[in-house]
Scaffold this active site. Structure first.
Site, PDB file in Angstrom:
ATOM      1  N   GLU A 336     -47.098  22.309   5.741  1.00  0.00           N
ATOM      2  CA  GLU A 336     -47.886  21.368   6.550  1.00  0.00           C
ATOM      3  C   GLU A 336     -47.852  21.661   8.048  1.00  0.00           C
ATOM      4  OE1 GLU A 336     -47.773  17.375   3.862  1.00  0.00           O
ATOM      5  OE2 GLU A 336     -45.982  17.767   5.040  1.00  0.00           O
TER       6      GLU A 336
HETATM    7  C1  NGO Z   1     -44.706  16.880   1.079  1.00  0.00           C
HETATM    8  C2  NGO Z   1     -44.313  17.061   2.528  1.00  0.00           C
HETATM    9  C3  NGO Z   1     -43.055  16.262   2.888  1.00  0.00           C
HETATM   10  C4  NGO Z   1     -43.150  14.836   2.355  1.00  0.00           C
HETATM   11  C5  NGO Z   1     -43.374  14.885   0.859  1.00  0.00           C
HETATM   12  C6  NGO Z   1     -43.489  13.482   0.282  1.00  0.00           C
HETATM   13  C7  NGO Z   1     -43.752  18.904   1.343  1.00  0.00           C
HETATM   14  C8  NGO Z   1     -43.274  20.247   0.988  1.00  0.00           C
HETATM   15  N1  NGO Z   1     -44.031  18.492   2.564  1.00  0.00           N
HETATM   16  O1  NGO Z   1     -43.942  17.915   0.445  1.00  0.00           O
HETATM   17  O2  NGO Z   1     -42.899  16.265   4.270  1.00  0.00           O
HETATM   18  O3  NGO Z   1     -41.933  14.176   2.603  1.00  0.00           O
HETATM   19  O4  NGO Z   1     -44.545  15.604   0.536  1.00  0.00           O
HETATM   20  O5  NGO Z   1     -43.723  13.468  -1.095  1.00  0.00           O
END
Ligand code: NGO
Length: 530
Positions: A336
């Site tokens: 992200e």
């Molecule tokens: C995503 C995000 C995290 C969140 C999570 C919540 C990843 C790899 N990045 O997973 O920052 O906490 O979802 O389900």
């Protein structure tokens, strides 16, 4: 029901009886008045091979735990004694002498790094392994062959009977992980140890600690002290947060090692870095530190890719972290990075991965790294969904074909923070609702199109903690899904059978109750009535 892998029909019958709630007499054991032993095939994760045979073994006041004359074998023996003594009330001395009893034996045989063989009969139980890790996993199997009340902390009536027969067992995948996000909410050393003990029961061998994120930096770094003291001073919802001193982190690492888990520390970058950016203005492209963040948005922060100080900072962090991490890996996040341009992301990863190698560690990153240039030997952790785009899956598959190993953590199957149903009081639902069958009923070896089976390093169950605060929260979200993750990681694909699994899973319920683990009583599982 499909018969258990290489398991005689008798066992299937026993499983059906158990499913129907009938009580079981084990082998030729005298009719017991107390709790009955578990049938040999009811273990989770399902062993590679189970052959019930002959009469059971009964642990008595006179039982010895006999170990080879090696410190590691003795330690595993002491661990087993630690489980058995409170509930049996027996002395169970750990000794290198005598005959019969429970024997833990190291042997040059063909058991691999983690495999073992367990033989049980009237004169004793012998666990044989090539390495102490195999003895430890065999001990977890032995625990599950005893009545659930063996997990209690006060003396119970018994009898303590282990069904007769032979189990030969070794894992399908070498990497079987669980992740705890200690950034969104901070968890103390004692809380992490408690989770480690729960993981060990299911032969999980890796604890991934998500040590930094927008909401908190949780590990002391001597050369950048404000990361922990300021960046760690809060958490989601504005609570006081916290961080591990190096000594505390090392205590976690040592405790994990005593349960044969390797710790994988994660420093998320270049996104998910608000706590670091808030602690040191120079890490920001504009030189201005943002405020600390206690919400739950993602994708808004980025380290400054063009600045040299970014890499000096990361060199210090990775050097100090590597020095207190005996495990092979450092996880560099990489998910992200929505506030980092693609070009910057690629440049950043090209500069950071060599730093990990410089300090003798292997890179793990979330699967977005496959959009950059994963270095040789790196592992990518896949957290997509069934409906992740074909293009993204193809990018991951291409990396796998080129040698990048994969850890599978599909969010709509293995994320322990996903709600089970709409009514689940904790967790999130962005990846969908994940009931027990959905979590368990798939094959990691045949999951991503175009990925060679040999590229799958293993599986991991992440527990993100935006909504998770207490031990009871961890337990409720992990149980009963975690044992399914463990089984997909350990058991041969030939044992995979939801209908058989749900019966074995149901039998774990009383064990969790004995251990003080509160779990979700999924209607998909035929739990025994309380
Ligand atoms: C995503 C995000 C995290 C969140 C999570 C919540 C990843 C790899 N990045 O997973 O920052 O906490 O979802 O389900």
């Amino acid at each position: 029901m499909r018969p258990h892998h290489r398991t005689p029909r008798l066992l299937g019958t026993l499983l059906l009886m158990a499913a129907a709630g009938l009580s079981l007499a084990v082998g030729s054991a005298p009719a017991a008045t107390g709790p009955v032993a578990e049938p040999l095939g009811r273990v989770i994760p399902a062993p590679a091979s189970v052959e019930p045979a002959g009469s059971p073994y009964r642990i008595t006041r006179g039982t010895h735990i006999r170990v080879d004359d090696s410190p590691a074998a003795r330690q595993v023996g002491e661990y087993l004694a630690g489980v058995l003594r409170p509930s049996t009330g027996y002395p169970l001395p750990v000794t290198t002498h005598g005959s019969g009893g429970i024997r833990l034996r190291l042997d040059g045989g063909r058991f691999g790094d983690e495999g073992y063989r367990l033989d049980s009969g009237p004169s004793g139980v012998t666990i044989t392994a090539r390495k102490p890790a195999g003895l430890f996993h065999g001990v977890q199997t032995l625990r599950q062959l005893l009545p659930a009340s063996v997990e209690k902390k006060t003396a119970q009536p018994g009898p303590w009977t282990v069904a007769g027969g032979t189990i030969k067992d070794s894992p399908r995948y070498a990497y079987r992980g669980a992740m705890l996000d200690v950034s969104r909410h901070f968890f103390t050393v004692a809380q992490v140890k408690r989770y480690i003990d729960e993981l060990a029961l299911y032969k999980i061998n890796t604890l991934h600690l998500h040590l930094s994120d927008d909401q908190g930096w949780r590990i002391a770094v001597d050369s950048w002290p404000r990361l922990a003291t300021y960046g760690g001073s809060t958490e989601v919802g504005g609570g006081e947060g916290g961080h591990y001193t190096k000594a505390q982190y090392q205590e976690i690492v040592r405790y994990a090692a005593s349960r044969y888990l390797e710790v994988v520390p994660e420093i998320d970058m270049p996104g998910h870095t608000n706590a670091a950016l808030a602690s040191y203005p120079e890490l920001n492209c504009d030189g201005v530190a943002p405020p600390l963040y206690t919400g739950t948005d993602v994708g808004f922060s980025s380290l400054c890719v063009p600045k040299q100080v970014t890499y000096d900072f990361l060199d210090d962090v990775i050097r100090e972290l590597a020095a207190i991490t005996p495990g092979r890996y450092i996880h560099i996040g990489g998910d992200e990075a929505h506030s980092t341009s693609h070009d910057d992301y690629v440049k950043f990863m090209d500069r950071v991965q060599p730093i990990v190698a410089k300090y003798g560690k292997t890179v793990i990153a979330w699967h977005q790294i496959t959009g950059a240039h994963p270095v040789k030997g790196a592992l990518a952790q896949y957290w997509g969904l069934d409906d992740t785009s074909a293009a993204e899956k193809a990018q991951v598959a291409k990396a796998a074909q080129n040698g990048t190993g994969l850890i599978l953590s599909p969010a709509d199957r293995f994320y322990l923070d996903m709600k089970y149903t709409e009514d689940t009081p904790l967790g999130q639902d962005w990846a969908g609702l994940v009931e027990v069958q959905r979590s368990y009923d798939w094959d990691p070896g045949a999951y991503l199109p175009g990925v060679p089976a040999s590229a799958i390093a293993g599986v991991e169950a992440p527990l993100w903690t935006e909504t998770i605060v207490r031990n009871a929260d961890i337990d409720y979200m992990a149980f009963p899904r975690l044992p399914g993750v463990a089984e997909l990681g350990w058991s041969p694909a030939s044992t995979h059978d939801w209908n058989a699994y749900r019966v074995r899973l149901a039998a774990q319920g009383p064990r969790w109750e004995a251990m003080g683990i509160g779990y979700y009583r999924s209607p998909q599982v035929p739990w025994p009535t309380r």
